[in-house]
Design a protein around this motif. Structure first.
Motif, PDB file in Angstrom:
ATOM      1  N   GLU A  71       0.993  -1.181  -0.200  1.00 15.43           N
ATOM      2  CA  GLU A  71       0.058   0.137  -0.068  1.00 15.43           C
ATOM      3  C   GLU A  71       0.781   1.262   0.051  1.00 15.43           C
ATOM      4  OE1 GLU A  71      -2.268  -0.710   3.319  1.00 15.43           O
ATOM      5  OE2 GLU A  71      -3.788  -2.186   2.416  1.00 15.43           O
ATOM      6  N   CYS A  72       2.055   1.319   0.668  1.00 22.21           N
ATOM      7  CA  CYS A  72       2.957   2.488   0.865  1.00 22.21           C
ATOM      8  C   CYS A  72       3.409   2.598  -0.673  1.00 22.21           C
ATOM      9  CB  CYS A  72       4.248   2.047   1.543  1.00 22.21           C
ATOM     10  SG  CYS A  72       3.718   1.982   3.301  1.00 22.21           S
ATOM     11  N   ALA A  73       3.858   1.514  -1.508  1.00 21.14           N
ATOM     12  CA  ALA A  73       4.360   1.614  -2.950  1.00 21.14           C
ATOM     13  C   ALA A  73       3.229   2.346  -3.794  1.00 21.14           C
ATOM     14  CB  ALA A  73       4.600   0.238  -3.336  1.00 21.14           C
ATOM     15  N   GLU A  74       1.775   1.728  -3.499  1.00 19.44           N
ATOM     16  CA  GLU A  74       0.705   2.397  -4.223  1.00 19.44           C
ATOM     17  C   GLU A  74       0.698   3.801  -4.037  1.00 19.44           C
ATOM     18  OE1 GLU A  74      -2.518  -0.081  -3.156  1.00 19.44           O
ATOM     19  OE2 GLU A  74      -1.824  -1.884  -4.351  1.00 19.44           O
ATOM     20  N   ARG A  75       0.674   4.398  -2.714  1.00 22.07           N
ATOM     21  CA  ARG A  75       0.758   5.817  -2.270  1.00 22.07           C
ATOM     22  C   ARG A  75       1.686   6.666  -2.916  1.00 22.07           C
ATOM     23  NH1 ARG A  75       0.334   5.607   3.893  1.00 22.07           N
ATOM     24  NH2 ARG A  75       0.000   8.256   3.666  1.00 22.07           N
ATOM     25  N   MET A  76       2.852   5.905  -3.242  1.00 28.82           N
ATOM     26  CA  MET A  76       3.922   6.755  -3.769  1.00 28.82           C
ATOM     27  C   MET A  76       4.070   6.785  -5.201  1.00 28.82           C
ATOM     28  SD  MET A  76       6.830   5.205  -0.964  1.00 28.82           S
ATOM     29  CE  MET A  76       8.242   6.128  -1.675  1.00 28.82           C
ATOM     30  N   GLY A  77       3.256   5.816  -5.697  1.00 26.25           N
ATOM     31  CA  GLY A  77       3.099   5.521  -7.242  1.00 26.25           C
ATOM     32  C   GLY A  77       4.404   4.748  -7.881  1.00 26.25           C
ATOM     33  N   LEU A  78       4.712   3.691  -6.963  1.00 29.79           N
ATOM     34  CA  LEU A  78       5.883   2.977  -7.353  1.00 29.79           C
ATOM     35  C   LEU A  78       5.618   1.381  -7.813  1.00 29.79           C
ATOM     36  CD1 LEU A  78       8.774   4.451  -4.862  1.00 29.79           C
ATOM     37  CD2 LEU A  78       8.316   5.284  -7.330  1.00 29.79           C
TER      38      LEU A  78
END
Length: 223
Positions: free
Chosen positions: A189-196
């Protein structure tokens, strides 16, 4: 992970941790972000001769403060223990922490940062330029992503700045110390928030475990 009574992540972030151990011969002065891992290793290996005190993990947002904080902790506890070890890597101090430890006569963990020693310093170095566009998370940072990344960058107030901060990154690499599906989901979910893009890499405790094992046995850590 361990039966030891441990403060929550917020306390480890802002206050640190001091164990109740008072009769041990060795003191580990560590970053609060490593408390769970160190206490787990202590319990699993029966290192009852090692005590632990942790500085607030949030110091990593202000690396210029780490060296002095470690020096102060060594001075405070030096007379109470036979040996003191510093469970920090360089952590953005530009070599100043290493210089301070040499001056004080205490050993520290080798490596540029925890991402390196969790993976293994040699393995991390061998990846070299292949991962210059990677953003790393550990178990602790997956749990404390907002406190260490989102809020300090102001993205809780200005999410439109995301591309400015992370536009040069291509993926988030989650270095998992334990096999926890909940943490994996949180890191994704952190990766999704960062767009990565997201990659999970199980590292275990890496060179942290090797180093603590050497210190516990009174041998010199291998390079």
């Amino acid at each position: 992970m361990q039966s030891t009574d441990l403060p929550d992540d917020e306390s480890l972030t802002t206050q640190g941790y001091v164990s109740d151990d008072t009769q041990q011969r060795i003191l580990l002065i560590a970053c609060g972000a490593l408390a769970r891992e160190i206490l787990d290793l202590k319990e699993r290996n029966g290192w009852e001769h090692m005590a632990l005190t942790c500085l607030p993990a949030i110091l990593h947002v202000y690396p210029e403060r780490i060296t002095q904080a470690v020096e102060d902790a060594v001075a405070k506890h030096r007379d109470d223990y036979d040996k003191i070890f510093v469970v920090y890597a360089d952590c953005g101090t530009g070599g100043l922490l290493q210089q301070a430890c040499e001056r004080l006569g205490v050993e520290m963990v080798q490596g540029p940062h925890c991402y390196s020693f969790f993976e293994g310093n040699q393995a991390f170095a061998e990846r070299g330029d292949d991962e210059t566009t990677a953003f790393y998370l550990t178990d602790f940072l997956a749990r404390q992503f907002d406190a260490f990344v989102w809020k300090p960058l102001g993205l809780d107030r200005h999410p439109e700045l995301r591309e400015m901060y992370f536009g040069n990154y291509t993926k988030l690499i989650y270095q998992a110390q334990v096999d926890d599906p909940v943490l994996t989901q949180r890191a994704q979910e952190c990766a999704e928030r960062m767009g990565l893009e997201f990659e999970r890499r199980f590292t275990g405790y890496g060179d942290l475990e090797n180093t603590l094992t050497s210190w516990a046995k009174g041998t010199r850590p291998s390079s």
